[in-house]
Every structure is written in C-alpha cells, then in structure tokens.
Design an enzyme around this catalytic site. Structure first.
Site, PDB file in Angstrom:
ATOM      1  N   ASP A  93       4.411  -3.307   8.571  1.00 22.40           N
ATOM      2  CA  ASP A  93       3.572  -4.094   7.666  1.00 22.40           C
ATOM      3  C   ASP A  93       3.967  -3.771   6.223  1.00 22.40           C
ATOM      4  OD1 ASP A  93       1.258  -5.295   6.281  1.00 22.40           O
ATOM      5  OD2 ASP A  93       0.464  -5.463   8.323  1.00 22.40           O
ATOM      6  N   SER A 101      -1.224 -10.408   5.681  1.00 26.65           N
ATOM      7  CA  SER A 101      -0.824 -10.047   7.043  1.00 26.65           C
ATOM      8  C   SER A 101      -1.404 -10.981   8.090  1.00 26.65           C
ATOM      9  CB  SER A 101      -1.271  -8.616   7.356  1.00 26.65           C
ATOM     10  OG  SER A 101      -0.603  -7.708   6.536  1.00 26.65           O
ATOM     11  N   ASP A 138      -7.377  -5.451  13.415  1.00 22.87           N
ATOM     12  CA  ASP A 138      -6.803  -5.804  12.118  1.00 22.87           C
ATOM     13  C   ASP A 138      -5.912  -7.045  12.275  1.00 22.87           C
ATOM     14  OD1 ASP A 138      -6.735  -5.258   9.371  1.00 22.87           O
ATOM     15  OD2 ASP A 138      -4.919  -4.058   9.524  1.00 22.87           O
ATOM     16  N   THR A 197      -2.816  -8.055  11.947  1.00 23.62           N
ATOM     17  CA  THR A 197      -1.537  -8.190  12.643  1.00 23.62           C
ATOM     18  C   THR A 197      -1.717  -8.220  14.161  1.00 23.62           C
ATOM     19  OG1 THR A 197      -0.446  -7.139  10.770  1.00 23.62           O
ATOM     20  CG2 THR A 197       0.806  -7.245  12.821  1.00 23.62           C
ATOM     21  N   ARG A 257     -10.010 -13.066   8.986  1.00 21.76           N
ATOM     22  CA  ARG A 257      -9.612 -11.759   9.516  1.00 21.76           C
ATOM     23  C   ARG A 257     -10.737 -10.737   9.494  1.00 21.76           C
ATOM     24  NH1 ARG A 257      -5.073  -9.363   5.658  1.00 21.76           N
ATOM     25  NH2 ARG A 257      -5.643  -7.449   6.742  1.00 21.76           N
ATOM     26  N   GLU A 295       3.005  -2.140  15.878  1.00 13.54           N
ATOM     27  CA  GLU A 295       2.883  -2.245  14.418  1.00 13.54           C
ATOM     28  C   GLU A 295       2.769  -0.879  13.755  1.00 13.54           C
ATOM     29  OE1 GLU A 295       0.195  -4.234  10.856  1.00 13.54           O
ATOM     30  OE2 GLU A 295      -0.796  -3.532  12.678  1.00 13.54           O
ATOM     31  N   ASP A 315       2.174  -0.748   4.517  1.00 14.28           N
ATOM     32  CA  ASP A 315       1.420  -1.623   3.620  1.00 14.28           C
ATOM     33  C   ASP A 315       0.154  -0.967   3.096  1.00 14.28           C
ATOM     34  OD1 ASP A 315       0.435  -4.594   2.889  1.00 14.28           O
ATOM     35  OD2 ASP A 315      -1.165  -3.593   4.004  1.00 14.28           O
ATOM     36  N   LYS A 316      -0.638  -0.406   3.990  1.00 16.52           N
ATOM     37  CA  LYS A 316      -1.960   0.078   3.563  1.00 16.52           C
ATOM     38  C   LYS A 316      -1.832   1.210   2.542  1.00 16.52           C
ATOM     39  CE  LYS A 316      -4.216  -1.298   7.869  1.00 16.52           C
ATOM     40  NZ  LYS A 316      -4.943  -2.474   7.360  1.00 16.52           N
ATOM     41  N   HIS A 376      -0.804  -0.211  -0.822  1.00 13.42           N
ATOM     42  CA  HIS A 376      -2.002  -0.696  -1.536  1.00 13.42           C
ATOM     43  C   HIS A 376      -2.676   0.450  -2.291  1.00 13.42           C
ATOM     44  CE1 HIS A 376      -2.386  -4.872  -0.367  1.00 13.42           C
ATOM     45  NE2 HIS A 376      -2.257  -4.591   0.908  1.00 13.42           N
ATOM     46  N   ASP A 388       6.130  -8.254   7.779  1.00 17.89           N
ATOM     47  CA  ASP A 388       5.349  -9.488   7.679  1.00 17.89           C
ATOM     48  C   ASP A 388       5.420 -10.083   6.273  1.00 17.89           C
ATOM     49  OD1 ASP A 388       3.915  -7.317   6.760  1.00 17.89           O
ATOM     50  OD2 ASP A 388       2.042  -7.856   7.757  1.00 17.89           O
ATOM     51  N   HIS A 389       5.445  -9.227   5.261  1.00 18.17           N
ATOM     52  CA  HIS A 389       5.483  -9.703   3.872  1.00 18.17           C
ATOM     53  C   HIS A 389       5.969  -8.553   3.007  1.00 18.17           C
ATOM     54  CE1 HIS A 389       1.983  -7.252   3.054  1.00 18.17           C
ATOM     55  NE2 HIS A 389       1.411  -7.746   4.153  1.00 18.17           N
ATOM     56  N   HIS A 438       0.273  -7.757  -2.663  1.00 16.67           N
ATOM     57  CA  HIS A 438       1.507  -8.066  -1.938  1.00 16.67           C
ATOM     58  C   HIS A 438       2.484  -8.765  -2.885  1.00 16.67           C
ATOM     59  CE1 HIS A 438      -1.056  -8.441   1.973  1.00 16.67           C
ATOM     60  NE2 HIS A 438      -0.933  -7.188   1.572  1.00 16.67           N
TER      61      HIS A 438
END
Lengths: 453, 453
Positions: free
Chosen positions: B18, B67, B118, B120, B131, B305, B310-311, B314, B352-353, B404
């Site tokens: 992610d 995501s 979550d 994904t 989501r 995953e 990602d998290k 952030h 994913d991004h 993102h």
C-alpha cells in the site's frame, strides 16, 4: 531518409528526460493525453527501472544525485560525485561511450534543449572536475548569484589541460552538437580567438537562430547554438504563473486549527512568448538523424536531451516541464520512425534522476475536515484539456530552487534495445548495454531483418 | 508443502504494497540492502508501470486515488470514486476476481497487516458505498476524530442489505482471512450475536494473538485477527521519533535570507516495542499458502497486503514504512518459493497508489549558499546500515496526515505472471490479466512443466 540496411551498421539513440521520474511522466500523460491515455513512450515494448548510484567525495553512498554524476554513469559506466563530468572521485577521466564510438568510426551527435555545455551533454564528450567549467572563462572560476563556483584549474588550457567543456566538445570530433550555449561561443580562448573561431578551425559549420534547420545539407560537422544558455521552453502557466503559496488568514496564525486559507487559482498552460524562434527538439533531432545517417555504413551514437523537465521543476513551473515532455515525445516519435525504417537502431528513453514535483489530491483527502489543510510548499493547479484539475506540489525546500529527489527512475526501450536490457538496472548498466549493442560483433541472425520497434 | 502439480491447478498470489511507489521502493532498498543492492523484487524477471484511474462522483477524471478505489480496480477491473469498495459511482456492485474464483471452486485468501475490513482487503470480497462501513456499528454511521464518516444505510442488514464489510467477508466463503480487526469481531450483529459468533456459525475457526500459526492444521476456513485494527509495525525511529520540523532562528523570521536553522538530528531505525507478539506478514502468508494449497486440485487466489508502508508514510514515520517493506519482501520470498515448487503460480507485486515520502539530498544541493535552505515540511534523517544518511521529506500538507500522490506505480512479476502482462498497464488491466490466467482454459503446453520464476 536512411539508406538501405547495412549488415554492420548499428545506431543508438539515447533520449534523456532530465528529472523525468514517474511523477513527471504521469504529469505529462495526464495533461497531454489524459488520465487514461497513453504517451508514445507508454507504447514501447520494454520498460525497466533504473537504480541511481552517487558517491560522496570520500566514496560513501549518497542517496540523491545531480545531472552531472548521473550523466557520467550513463556515458561511462562509472560512479562518481555530484557535479563531476566524466571524472571519478579521484579526478581520473572516465572514457565515454561517445568517445569510443568516434574511435571506432561511428558518428556521434549531442542534441539538447540546455546549453551544450550543461552537465548532461558535457558528460558524453568532456572530462572536468566540476560542471561549472563550461567555457574558457568559467574554467578559471566563476560566480552564480554571487556565489563562487568551482574552477577546474588543472583542466584549463592555461595550465596545459584539455580546456573547458565547450573546448573539449569542439576537440572531440563529434559530427553533431545542437542546443543552447551561444554565450560560450563568444568567449575568447587562450589562443586569442573566439570559441566560435575555434569551432570553424575544427571544421564545424556554425548554425544559429537564423538557420532553417530543414535546409542544412552540409557534409561538415555541425554546431548549432540557438540561445545564450538553456533554450526557452514551449509553455508556461497563465500569465507566467508558477507554483504559489497558499494564503492563510490571521486567525490561522493563532492556531493550526483555526482560520481560512486561500489557495492559488487554477491556471491553464499557454504558449510561452519567449519561445518564439527557438528550434524545437524535434527539428534538431530531424537534422541530427539526417546528418548522422547520410552515407554512413557504420552507424552512430546520438544523445538527445529534454533538459527543462528538470529545470522548470526547479522553478516550480509545471507547464514548462509539461511542454518539455511534449518535446521529448516528438523526438521519440521521430526516433522510432527512423528505427522502423533503418533497423538495427536501439532507442532508449530514460531519466537521469528524480525531481521535486508531486501530483496531489484535488481537493485534499482531508478537505472535509473543518480545519485548514494546505501544502506548506508551493502549489500549481493546472486545468487539463480533459477538464480535470491537476494539483502539483513543490515543497522540497524554501529556497530559490527545488531539490532533486532519490527515487529510481523509469527506462523505456524499443525491441532492439530491450534485448540488451533487464527489467532492473543500475544506471551504469545502461551504459554497458548500449556499449555491448554498439560495439560487439553482429551475428548473422541479428542482421537479416530490420526490427520493428 | 504443495502437492504434485495438477494439470488444471493454477494459483494467483497478488502482493499489494500500500503506497509502495518508486520513492518508497528506493527508500526500502537503500535501507535494507544498500544503495547498490537488490531487493527480492528487483530480481523478478518482469516489471511494469501501472496507470491509476480515479473518477469523481460525477465521472470526471481525478489525478490522485485512495486505497478503496484502487483496490476496487485491482479486484474488479472497474474504475470508481475515492472511498468506494467494489461499487461503481452509481453504487452498483462490481463483481470481484475473488468472488469469481470462489464460484469456480478456487480457494480464496486475504492476508493483511491492516484490519481485514480496511479498504484494500475489503474490496476483494465486499461491496459497500463507503470504506468506513467496516462493522455493523459503522455501517449505520460513525465518527473519526470527531468528524462524521459516511454511513452505508442501504448496505446495512437492518435495511435488508448484505451488511457491513466484516459481515460480507464472513458470508463470502473465503477460506483464509488473516490480519487485524478484532474490534469488529466484538460488535453485535442484527441477530443479537457477536460478529465472532457469526464467524463460528459460518464454519470459521477463529484465531487470535494466542494462536501459534505454525501449528494450525484445521481444515476449517480460518479467520484470524491479531490486533484491534491495524497491526503494529516492526520498526520505529529512535525513541519513536518521526519526521520533524526544521527550527529557524528569530533572525530568519525577519528575512528569508538571514538567520540559522537547526535540522532534526539523524536517527536510527529500532525495534518497535509495541510489535511484540504480533504475527509477521510472513507467518500469516506461510499459514495461508499451506492451508490454501492442501489437497487442492483446483488452485487459489491469495491477496497479501503490506498495508503500513502507506499508513506510516501518512504518519511521517519512515522506519515504520521500511519495516513494512521488509515484511513485504519476506512474504514475496515465501510466495516465490511456493511458486518454484508448485508451478502454475502467478506472483505479482504492485502498489495501489503513490505516497508522500520523498528522498531528498543530504545535504541540500544548495547547502553551500550562505542562506538558510530547509524543507517547509517535516524531515527524518535515517542512518542506514551501510553508513549513509537518507533524508526523507514529508511536505504534502500541514495537517495530521500526509496526502497520497498521483504517480503511476511499479509492478513486479514472476515469469508465469509476466506472460499475461504488458510493460504499461492500466490498473484495471492487472485484474484482467489475473482473471485471464486464473479462469481461462489451459492448453496442454502450458501444463506440462512447472515454470521457474
């Protein structure tokens, strides 16, 4: 355009998008062909990722490069320090693929939207300790915004060296040198002549902004400079706007959670009036391909640089970068057309290093939170032809010019080149693959038919 | 581990990092194996770039994803709006590859370091309009930091819908569900039972932090949740430090060109004490592969995953992201070992991004200019095991969580999978390639031998 396929004739066209990392590739795609569109380079059959290696002056790893040490890796297969032009960290010269090509009777061309003396083209045919040593004046020392720049005293002809970058380019024997850098042709060499005179004495026909490139039919080697230093870029933001700060209300200065923000208004990309009269990268590429391939039964090495993807990103001018990406696409299209007709032509597009621009959400992912959310850097909101708003963020430093970044960079290749490459390469291995293709003996099976790209 | 190769047995292992864009890939490489090293994924024979497509609620292009909409593209081949789970912008359900696999008697597993609910993992086996609708409570509406989150009223079982994400996962028929999300098992369904009771009633064996995953030998389907929501990450910065601002002297507030700056001190990555007792992604992957392949003559679809690349980005915590990249590498290594032994197993790693972190020069490219040059964002300077300092910049917004970004993302594949892919893909085409591999009839030539990866 090209003659019939020769069994021992092979060509390399290396297209360098300076700073052309995946953020910039996507920025170009979103604007030029839309979110779901494909660029010319997206249609190429081979794609790889390239690992950048940079050394400190003492040989330790550095994680972000500049265009000098990365062009040195592409040109020589070596690794070096930031700012060095085809020299290693001990100041030893590193032989370049372009020099070897000339020794082996291949023709060589450098085409760029920067000054011919800028780090990327320089690293293919010159060896100096610092990228700032562009002309006979700078090799002895110079300033930039009042800041002293490195000299290259041992490289200066005054001290028995091979001279500044422009002097070394003119002594290299290259058949094609097209880009910016008129300023350096006006300087005086140790012989008392101008660098322009030196070019003529080395057999070059000198082209300038008054030359119609489509009409040049000389068999002499060509040097053309079309601006004092970097060529002007094709596009700019509305009324020359670039990345701008978000304004915050006085209440916000009391607390991060209070107050209002005013973001920069969206803008269009528009024609840059200063570009008028500048030859396109495509027109320089067309001349280079015609000149390098005419009556050539050996082949050539051609480096084409779209330099201002990087330079405009330093200036927080996304429309400038996008216009340069369009120029790269046009040069690629010509190169692929040439390769399809000629065969045995490896076409490679890559970046030298990653750059500052990031595409951010429009609006913010947190826009529904009732607090002011904004970039601490500079923002440009570009209205795309398909009707979206692409938000570009520049926030690597607070100064007059953004920083490079450290991600590995993409590489795209036609089928001929792809056979010599792997999906993950160190930057110096791009040099090794080009050398292997250009200089190794051909087998019969490889010569029987031109390859489609 | 796997049984003998079956002619009609084929498996897909999709590993999603992610936010695992090229900045993060390079960050992981620099730290884990050094500037010139190669990750496991760098050794894979196939690499591509993936174009992300996101729609606004009215169907216009958006240039940055989340995501939810990207996992929806990977899972369904469709394009949708930010926040949506396997539903299109008109709230129509989009069938997923995992659902089709179950219908066709393949087994299905989801393994993640996030909550199973979550975005994904959810997008592979649930269909909701937002989501946030993770459990039977949230589907009716919830708050996050005091901000109201979207409800999914028409999806709620209270209104005759299929229920929240966790309820839909349990009704899906998947054989393996491993990750975080204990919080949602404790909630009460419309039947008055706990979600955990619902899992048992659907035939699941329920695993928790007290389970030794290596000893699980049940033939029942398995759900394991090992933390309330996201699993703790393996690493953190020294003393839990993350990205920090550069301090400027009072003189600097008078003028951009004056004063001094004090940058955050370099830091190491260290073990995160809160990770103690958390199962690794590798241990969950090992159990999933063993369970999904046991006495299976049909094959499976497994999504793995690594969520906190990602998290943690952030949260401006590079060491957290890097530890998750190490976890992804371990899961990849197990998957490739399985594929080498089993054959007919497509292994794909993708993101994913793109995400916020950027690797910046250490020191700044402009450090020799006598003015204070510093990032307007947050900086973490990580001491790497090879002795460099890797400077990570977070500067996409001023708020509590980074944004993102919009670049296309990398994809890596083994040879089996590479045959079904192209060097440039839209994200929805990754779904299409996995479906074609998994569901199309085999030809004899494809079944005769296991493929090396």
């Amino acid at each position: 355009m090209p003659g019939p396929l020769q069994a021992d004739n092979r060509n390399v066209i290396l297209i360098i998008g300076d700073g052309f990392d995946d953020q910039h590739v996507t920025m170009g795609r979103n604007y030029l062909v839309g979110m779901s569109g494909k660029l010319g380079l997206d249609r190429l059959p081979f794609r790889a990722s390239v690992q950048i290696e940079t050394l400190s002056t003492s040989g330790d790893p550095l994680y972000v490069a500049d265009s000098a040490n990365t062009a040195t890796s592409l040109a020589t297969g070596g690794i070096t320090n930031i700012g060095r032009i085809a020299t290693d960290i001990h100041d030893e010269d590193l032989p370049t693929i372009a020099e070897r090509a000339l020794q082996k009777r291949f023709r060589v061309g450098l085409v760029t939207t920067s000054s011919l003396t800028d780090a990327t083209p320089a690293s293919f045919l010159a060896h100096v300790s610092a990228r700032s040593c562009e002309g006979p004046e700078e090799v002895l020392g110079s300033t930039y915004y009042g800041i002293a720049q490195p000299a290259c005293l041992s490289d200066a002809r005054d001290n028995g060296g091979p001279g500044s970058i422009i002097e070394q380019l003119l002594d290299s024997g290259a058949q094609i040198l097209l880009g910016g850098g008129t300023k350096f042709l006006k300087q005086t060499t140790i012989d008392g002549d101008s660098v322009r005179d030196m070019a003529v004495s080395r057999g070059y026909q000198v082209l300038d902004r008054n030359t119609n490139l489509d009409n040049v039919a000389s068999e002499q080697p060509l040097i053309g400079t079309f601006d004092d230093e970097t060529l002007e870029v094709r596009w700019r933001g509305t009324d020359a706007r670039v990345g701008e700060p978000t304004e915050t209300s006085w209440l916000h200065h009391l607390s991060d959670y209070l107050g209002d923000t005013e973001e920069p208004e969206p803008m269009h990309c528009e024609a840059n009036p200063d570009y008028e009269g500048t030859p396109s990268l495509a027109s320089m590429t067309r001349l280079a391909l015609r000149h390098l391939s005419a009556d050539n039964d050996r082949g050539f090495f051609l480096m084409i640089e779209s330099a201002s993807i990087d330079k405009e990103s330093h200036k927080r001018n996304p429309c400038g970068s996008i216009g340069e990406i369009e120029q790269l696409e046009e040069a690629l299209s010509l190169s692929l057309g040439f390769a399809a007709e000629q065969g045995n032509t490896a076409v490679i597009v890559t970046a030298d290093h990653a750059q500052a621009a990031q595409i951010l959400p429009e609006p913010s992912l947190y826009a529904h939170y009732p607090i002011p959310i904004y970039s601490p850097g500079l923002t440009a909101r570009i209205i795309t032809p398909e009707g979206g708003i692409m938000r570009i963020n520049y926030a690597t430093n607070n100064g007059f010019s953004e920083e490079h970044t450290g991600a590995n960079v993409p590489l795209f290749a036609n089928k001929v080149a792809g056979r010599w490459l792997k999906p993950f390469l160190r930057q110096r291995e791009v040099h090794d693959a080009m050398s292997a293709f250009l200089f190794e003996e051909l087998t019969v099976s490889e010569t029987t038919a031109p390859e489609p790209q």
